[in-house]
Design a protein around this motif. Sequence first.
Motif, mmCIF file in Angstrom:
data_model
loop_
_atom_site.group_PDB
_atom_site.id
_atom_site.type_symbol
_atom_site.label_atom_id
_atom_site.label_comp_id
_atom_site.label_asym_id
_atom_site.label_seq_id
_atom_site.Cartn_x
_atom_site.Cartn_y
_atom_site.Cartn_z
ATOM 1 N N CYS A 1 74.266 -10.239 104.345
ATOM 2 C CA CYS A 1 75.030 -11.479 104.190
ATOM 3 C C CYS A 1 75.865 -11.457 102.916
ATOM 4 N N ASP B 1 81.875 -19.068 97.438
ATOM 5 C CA ASP B 1 82.263 -20.461 97.266
ATOM 6 C C ASP B 1 83.545 -20.534 96.449
ATOM 7 N N LYS C 1 81.733 -23.673 100.630
ATOM 8 C CA LYS C 1 80.864 -22.498 100.529
ATOM 9 C C LYS C 1 80.666 -21.942 101.932
ATOM 10 N N ALA D 1 85.264 -14.118 104.577
ATOM 11 C CA ALA D 1 84.795 -15.336 103.913
ATOM 12 C C ALA D 1 85.919 -15.994 103.117
ATOM 13 N N LYS E 1 78.656 -18.716 104.095
ATOM 14 C CA LYS E 1 77.709 -17.606 104.141
ATOM 15 C C LYS E 1 77.913 -16.919 105.486
ATOM 16 N N CYS F 1 76.680 -13.655 107.787
ATOM 17 C CA CYS F 1 75.665 -12.617 107.968
ATOM 18 C C CYS F 1 76.014 -11.749 109.171
ATOM 19 N N ILE G 1 77.869 -14.479 100.438
ATOM 20 C CA ILE G 1 78.046 -15.907 100.183
ATOM 21 C C ILE G 1 79.211 -16.049 99.213
ATOM 22 N N THR H 1 77.229 -19.921 108.078
ATOM 23 C CA THR H 1 76.899 -21.269 107.632
ATOM 24 C C THR H 1 78.007 -21.720 106.695
#
Length: 119
Positions: free
Chosen positions: A113, A117, A94, A75, A96, A98, A115, A31
């Motif tokens: 996951c 940012d 940001k 990420a 995310k 998983c 996350i 996401t």
Amino acid sequence: MGKIVLENIKLFGFHGCMPEEEYVGSHYTITLEVEFDFYQASVSDDLSKTINYVDLYYIVKEEMKINSKLIEHLAQRIIQRIKKYKKPLIKYTKVKICKENPPLQGNIIDRVCVILDNS
């Protein structure tokens, strides 16, 4: 200020520290949120005044093709690519990521996951 959100992008990749993850691979759900001022695009109906979500999708897809041991690293690469894409417009990003059904030696877990940012 507004956001473009790409929810639950489903991709396959070969990320992980275990040797078998390099060969078997895994399913991932990503996401992505990108915040920026899209007032000009909203009043002009002009794609050049906004961030094209198709381009964002392809950035994620391309970065998923590059193997990483850590999804944290993946990420960070995604965020860096997006920041370079339309740097003056973007205020916040940001992501995310998983890993679905991670290999945890018999333990049942749907996903793990991270996350990240850029704030």
